[in-house]
Design an enzyme around this catalytic site. Structure first.
Site, PDB file in Angstrom:
ATOM      1  N   SER A   1     -12.246 -12.773  -6.611  1.00  0.00           N
ATOM      2  CA  SER A   1     -11.697 -13.925  -5.900  1.00  0.00           C
ATOM      3  C   SER A   1     -12.768 -14.797  -5.247  1.00  0.00           C
ATOM      4  CB  SER A   1     -10.666 -13.475  -4.860  1.00  0.00           C
ATOM      5  OG  SER A   1      -9.525 -12.943  -5.506  1.00  0.00           O
TER       6      SER A   1
ATOM      7  N   LYS B   1      -0.348  -6.030   1.327  1.00  0.00           N
ATOM      8  CA  LYS B   1       0.603  -7.070   0.937  1.00  0.00           C
ATOM      9  C   LYS B   1       1.961  -6.925   1.628  1.00  0.00           C
ATOM     10  CE  LYS B   1      -1.224  -8.239  -3.640  1.00  0.00           C
ATOM     11  NZ  LYS B   1      -0.876  -8.424  -5.069  1.00  0.00           N
TER      12      LYS B   1
ATOM     13  N   ASP C   1       1.556 -14.286  -7.029  1.00  0.00           N
ATOM     14  CA  ASP C   1       1.461 -13.358  -8.159  1.00  0.00           C
ATOM     15  C   ASP C   1       2.490 -13.691  -9.230  1.00  0.00           C
ATOM     16  OD1 ASP C   1      -0.653 -11.837  -7.196  1.00  0.00           O
ATOM     17  OD2 ASP C   1       0.638 -10.410  -6.167  1.00  0.00           O
TER      18      ASP C   1
ATOM     19  N   ALA D   1       5.576   1.098 -10.630  1.00  0.00           N
ATOM     20  CA  ALA D   1       6.617   0.680  -9.689  1.00  0.00           C
ATOM     21  C   ALA D   1       6.022   0.270  -8.352  1.00  0.00           C
ATOM     22  CB  ALA D   1       7.629   1.816  -9.493  1.00  0.00           C
TER      23      ALA D   1
ATOM     24  N   GLY E   1       3.380  -2.681  -6.151  1.00  0.00           N
ATOM     25  CA  GLY E   1       3.497  -4.100  -5.840  1.00  0.00           C
ATOM     26  C   GLY E   1       3.372  -5.004  -7.046  1.00  0.00           C
TER      27      GLY E   1
ATOM     28  N   LEU F   1      -2.083  -5.878 -16.979  1.00  0.00           N
ATOM     29  CA  LEU F   1      -2.523  -6.648 -15.824  1.00  0.00           C
ATOM     30  C   LEU F   1      -3.950  -6.310 -15.411  1.00  0.00           C
ATOM     31  CD1 LEU F   1       0.685  -6.801 -13.609  1.00  0.00           C
ATOM     32  CD2 LEU F   1       0.038  -8.143 -15.610  1.00  0.00           C
TER      33      LEU F   1
ATOM     34  N   TYR G   1      -7.834  -6.441 -15.842  1.00  0.00           N
ATOM     35  CA  TYR G   1      -8.664  -7.460 -16.479  1.00  0.00           C
ATOM     36  C   TYR G   1     -10.104  -7.010 -16.731  1.00  0.00           C
ATOM     37  CZ  TYR G   1      -9.898  -8.368 -11.574  1.00  0.00           C
ATOM     38  OH  TYR G   1     -10.288  -8.233 -10.275  1.00  0.00           O
TER      39      TYR G   1
END
Length: 297
Positions: free
Chosen positions: A27, A76, A116, A140, A142, A237, A239
């Site tokens: 990020s 989160k 997201d 299962a 976030g 998901l 990367y």
């Protein structure tokens, strides 16, 4: 390559990443590249915050009058009650990954959102034949919750199966999200060990677990590669590495594949728009991220 970043000064806006751990995060590379490309006087910094320190970190965000923040594992869900407001989609998910700060009556108001969902959907928009098709999500947590919500409001899968090591966690996710998605979506929950039939019959299979992420690059969340076939889309998901073992094996069986880099950049672009009211220069960012990954490999 992006232009040189503006040197920080007293008017520099601050954007933080709150999580634990954060050392691996791309990020800062993504957002500082975008700020530099737009000549925005802002800096993005990753900040490792223990769960016991999260409330203090949020108070510090108010005092520092920051522009905003990203929130990652494990905060989160925990940050939601510490904010002044959250968006409907963040409320439905019970999770925030983006905080937008604004001034109101000489106070700093913190609003939570969840980008997201947009990031997850970005690489799927160019795919056809997904509406009302059977789909399976592995995991299962976030990320799985965001993926399930995104699929439920956009494609109305029939059914959408959530498979997890603990089936009760999968069932809890299904029960929590069912009231918030298209009412033509049908849900199922099962243990990972019982998901072979769902995976074989699914048009889309999503890995929403961290299994297979570097440095454990030879791990896979689904070792039964014979369940994959042409006509399926396998979406990991994770990367890094690119590709993961899951995607290598799916491709070898003739399935279409998608890694998590597009989601990472997509959710960042949506957050960037919330903070700056500008569109992220995605091509510039993607090139910088690819160079960063190549240098790190």
């Amino acid at each position: 390559m992006a232009s040189e970043p503006t040197l920080p000064d007293a008017s520099t806006c601050i954007v933080l990443l709150l999580g634990n751990p954060v050392e691996h995060s791309l990020s800062p590379c993504i957002h500082n590249t975008a700020f530099a490309a737009h000549d925005i006087n802002a800096v993005y910094a990753a900040s490792q915050v223990a769960a016991s320190d999260l409330a203090d970190a949020v108070r510090g965000m108010r005092a520092l009058r920051i522009l905003g923040a990203n929130v990652t594992i494990p905060h989160k869900e925990r940050i939601v009650p510490l904010l002044d407001s959250v968006s409907p989609r963040a409320e439905a998910l019970g999770a925030v990954n983006t905080v937008v700060a604004r001034s109101e009556n000489d106070a700093r108001i913190l609003h939570g959102d969840n980008t997201d969902i947009e990031g997850f959907l970005d690489p799927l928009r160019e795919k056809s034949g997904l509406h009302a098709q059977p789909m399976t999500i592995l995991g299962a947590g976030g990320a799985a919750r965001a993926a399930a919500y995104a699929l439920g409001i956009t494609y109305a899968p029939t059914p959408l199966t959530v498979a997890a090591r603990r089936p009760e966690q999968a069932q809890a996710l299904v029960d929590a999200l069912a009231p918030h998605v298209d009412n033509t979506t049908t849900f199922a929950a099962c243990a990972l060990d019982d998901a072979s039939s769902a995976v074989r019959s699914s048009r889309l299979v999503v890995n929403a677990t961290p299994v297979g992420m570097a440095p454990n690059a030879e791990a896979t969340p689904w070792p039964n590669a014979d369940c994959f076939a042409p006509g399926q889309l396998i979406y990991d998901l994770v990367y890094t590495p690119r590709p993961t073992r899951l995607l290598r094996e799916a491709k070898a069986r003739g399935a279409d594949t998608q890694d998590g880099l597009a989601m990472l950049i997509g959710q960042a672009a949506a957050a960037y728009r919330l903070w700056t009211d500008r569109s992220m220069p995605v091509d510039v960012v993607r090139n910088e991220v690819m160079a960063h990954l190549a240098a790190a490999s």
